[in-house]
Scaffold this motif. Structure first.
Motif, PDB file in Angstrom:
ATOM      1  N   THR A   6     -18.084   1.056   4.162  1.00 28.33           N
ATOM      2  CA  THR A   6     -16.948   2.089   4.459  1.00 28.33           C
ATOM      3  C   THR A   6     -15.445   1.450   5.425  1.00 28.33           C
ATOM      4  O   THR A   6     -14.185   1.410   3.973  1.00 28.33           O
ATOM      5  CB  THR A   6     -17.841   3.394   5.306  1.00 28.33           C
ATOM      6  N   GLY A   7     -15.541   0.642   6.187  1.00 24.02           N
ATOM      7  CA  GLY A   7     -14.299   0.318   7.023  1.00 24.02           C
ATOM      8  C   GLY A   7     -14.391  -0.875   6.016  1.00 24.02           C
ATOM      9  O   GLY A   7     -12.519  -0.354   6.359  1.00 24.02           O
ATOM     10  N   THR A   8     -14.002  -1.620   5.530  1.00 20.27           N
ATOM     11  CA  THR A   8     -13.366  -2.559   4.763  1.00 20.27           C
ATOM     12  C   THR A   8     -12.825  -2.013   4.223  1.00 20.27           C
ATOM     13  O   THR A   8     -11.683  -2.412   4.174  1.00 20.27           O
ATOM     14  CB  THR A   8     -14.896  -3.696   4.423  1.00 20.27           C
ATOM     15  N   ILE A   9     -13.666  -1.460   3.004  1.00 21.53           N
ATOM     16  CA  ILE A   9     -12.908  -0.712   2.012  1.00 21.53           C
ATOM     17  C   ILE A   9     -11.540   0.768   1.987  1.00 21.53           C
ATOM     18  O   ILE A   9     -10.607   0.070   1.761  1.00 21.53           O
ATOM     19  CB  ILE A   9     -14.111   0.145   0.551  1.00 21.53           C
ATOM     20  N   LEU A  10     -11.902   1.092   3.228  1.00 22.57           N
ATOM     21  CA  LEU A  10     -11.231   2.019   3.234  1.00 22.57           C
ATOM     22  C   LEU A  10     -10.090   1.391   3.682  1.00 22.57           C
ATOM     23  O   LEU A  10      -8.540   1.293   4.043  1.00 22.57           O
ATOM     24  CB  LEU A  10     -11.467   3.307   4.144  1.00 22.57           C
ATOM     25  N   GLY A  11     -10.130   0.207   5.073  1.00 15.04           N
ATOM     26  CA  GLY A  11      -9.274  -0.142   6.115  1.00 15.04           C
ATOM     27  C   GLY A  11      -8.248  -1.225   4.766  1.00 15.04           C
ATOM     28  O   GLY A  11      -7.053  -1.433   4.689  1.00 15.04           O
ATOM     29  N   VAL A  12      -8.576  -2.122   3.962  1.00 14.40           N
ATOM     30  CA  VAL A  12      -8.439  -3.023   3.449  1.00 14.40           C
ATOM     31  C   VAL A  12      -6.929  -1.675   3.047  1.00 14.40           C
ATOM     32  O   VAL A  12      -6.317  -2.572   1.918  1.00 14.40           O
ATOM     33  CB  VAL A  12      -8.779  -3.670   2.493  1.00 14.40           C
ATOM     34  N   THR A  13      -8.010  -1.010   1.318  1.00 13.48           N
ATOM     35  CA  THR A  13      -6.875   0.084   0.704  1.00 13.48           C
ATOM     36  C   THR A  13      -5.544   0.545   1.715  1.00 13.48           C
ATOM     37  O   THR A  13      -4.523   0.630   1.299  1.00 13.48           O
ATOM     38  CB  THR A  13      -8.458   0.638   0.202  1.00 13.48           C
ATOM     39  N   ARG A  21       1.249   6.963   0.922  1.00 12.67           N
ATOM     40  CA  ARG A  21       0.857   8.634   1.011  1.00 12.67           C
ATOM     41  C   ARG A  21      -0.858   7.903   1.416  1.00 12.67           C
ATOM     42  O   ARG A  21      -1.413   8.684   2.464  1.00 12.67           O
ATOM     43  CB  ARG A  21       0.781   9.311   0.076  1.00 12.67           C
ATOM     44  N   THR A  22      -1.408   7.067   1.262  1.00  8.14           N
ATOM     45  CA  THR A  22      -2.950   6.401   0.769  1.00  8.14           C
ATOM     46  C   THR A  22      -2.393   6.114   2.828  1.00  8.14           C
ATOM     47  O   THR A  22      -4.354   6.656   2.933  1.00  8.14           O
ATOM     48  CB  THR A  22      -3.194   5.300  -0.189  1.00  8.14           C
ATOM     49  N   ASP A  23      -2.091   5.401   3.192  1.00  8.19           N
ATOM     50  CA  ASP A  23      -1.867   4.474   4.898  1.00  8.19           C
ATOM     51  C   ASP A  23      -2.210   6.419   5.165  1.00  8.19           C
ATOM     52  O   ASP A  23      -2.257   6.082   6.443  1.00  8.19           O
ATOM     53  CB  ASP A  23      -0.659   3.330   4.702  1.00  8.19           C
ATOM     54  N   ARG A  28      -4.579   9.701   9.327  1.00  6.69           N
ATOM     55  CA  ARG A  28      -4.604  11.030  10.164  1.00  6.69           C
ATOM     56  C   ARG A  28      -6.424  10.867  10.035  1.00  6.69           C
ATOM     57  O   ARG A  28      -7.022  11.739  11.213  1.00  6.69           O
ATOM     58  CB  ARG A  28      -4.210  11.988   8.748  1.00  6.69           C
ATOM     59  N   VAL A  29      -7.117  10.531   9.079  1.00  2.00           N
ATOM     60  CA  VAL A  29      -8.937  10.665   9.057  1.00  2.00           C
ATOM     61  C   VAL A  29      -9.180  10.314   9.906  1.00  2.00           C
ATOM     62  O   VAL A  29      -9.917  11.051  11.068  1.00  2.00           O
ATOM     63  CB  VAL A  29      -9.491  10.402   7.809  1.00  2.00           C
TER      64      VAL A  29
END
Length: 344
Positions: free
Chosen positions: A146-153, A160-162, A167-168
């Protein structure tokens, strides 16, 4: 006449693999210069770290022993559930404590017996480590993915994605995982378990994994986001964009290979933290409960008998200290192997 690339390779200074800024370090084999990959260089440096190698062997032994707990218990001839104190009244004294010295340690009970119930401590520890390590490994795998997918993305896409992912992350970081689980567990029990029934072990295990996973991935995601923010401006990423590579291909082929080091290092730090967190929750009485063996539950029992039977605390406590210490030292060695400039 030698080319510039050949000249730079032959000038590479590689005493003891110290100057690791050069990934084209050479090694003589059969009279020819053979290039080494970054993984080979890392493994060579890691093998020279005695502390890291010893810790890796100890950590591996913990996992092997835990995985083979049923086999070892069968060869040993005992299990963690039988109340041996009820079968042989000579094992416990009139107060329920082991009648023998040092917690009842003998040739039949290698680590002694549990006060009051008379269960075998050795097999309890084996199965307890199996439970705690199994839960912690599952949480670590989910957190890393999870951390890899969301952090790299977040780092690569930006915009806006970043912003919203940031914020999440900030929102979830406000929740302490252990206190959240203490408050969360009664809600789960009330929803899924009738008041007249005991909570099944699988529900407690699932709740442990979900809460630690949901509140444990943010640190890795934030770290990788910062790494990718700097990498996405590099020349090789721009070159991939010019050739028409899709964002998924750039992330998979260009960015992920360059963040393997922080992922591996953070993994070696996270797993022992999850082990101690799981044990802490079981110690508080909201994690794994009787009769399922668990590392933290052994500490919970030891907390009420250590004054009269300190030996019962010795073996699970020593095992926990050795495991966490060796895993943390292993993390330091892995970090130094990837980046020798930060070596101790």
């Amino acid at each position: 006449m030698t080319s510039p690339s050949q000249t730079s390779d032959t000038k590479t200074d590689t005493p003891g693999l110290g100057t690791d800024g050069l990934k084209k370090e050479k090694d003589r084999k059969g009279g020819e210069l053979v290039g080494r990959s970054p993984g080979q260089l890392m493994w060579t440096r890691f093998k020279r770290d005695r502390t890291g190698m010893i810790c890796a062997i100890i950590v591996l032994a913990f996992f092997v022993v835990s995985a083979l707990a049923p086999v070892i218990a069968k060869l040993y001839g005992k299990n963690p559930y039988t109340l041996y104190g009820n079968d042989n009244f000579d094992l416990l004294d009139e107060f329920g404590y082991p009648a023998g010295s040092n917690g009842g340690i003998s040739g039949d009970f290698w680590f002694g017996i549990e006060p009051s119930l008379g269960r075998d401590v050795f097999t309890q520890l084996l199965y307890g480590m199996r439970t705690s390590l199994g839960i912690s490994v599952a949480v670590t795998i989910l957190v890393v993915i999870t951390g890899t997918i969301l952090g790299v993305t977040a780092g690569y896409v930006g915009g806006r994605t970043d912003y919203w992912l940031g914020r999440v992350i900030d929102f979830l970081l406000a929740f302490p995982s252990q206190l959240t689980f203490v408050a969360f567990m009664p809600v789960v029990v009330a929803i899924f378990v009738p008041p007249s029934d005991e909570t099944p072990t699988y529900i407690r295990v699932t709740a442990l994994v979900i809460v630690q996973w949901a509140l444990g991935w943010m640190g890795l995601a934030r770290l990788l986001r910062g790494q990718v923010l700097s990498l996405r401006e590099r020349e090789f990423v721009e070159a991939a964009k010019i050739t028409g590579a899709s964002p998924w291909r750039i992330i998979r082929k260009e960015l992920l290979p360059n963040v393997v080091t922080p992922i591996l290092v953070q993994t070696t730090y996270m797993l022992p933290l999850f082990v101690t967190a799981e044990a802490g929750l079981s110690y508080l009485g909201v994690g794994i409960m009787e009769p399922t063996p668990d590392w933290g539950r052994m500490f919970h029992t030891a907390g009420s008998v250590y004054e009269n039977d300190p030996t019962y605390l010795l073996f699970p406590g020593a095992a926990m200290v050795i495991f966490v210490l060796c895993f943390n030292l292993l993390g330091d060695s892995v970090r130094d192997a990837f980046d020798p400039k930060s070596g101790r």
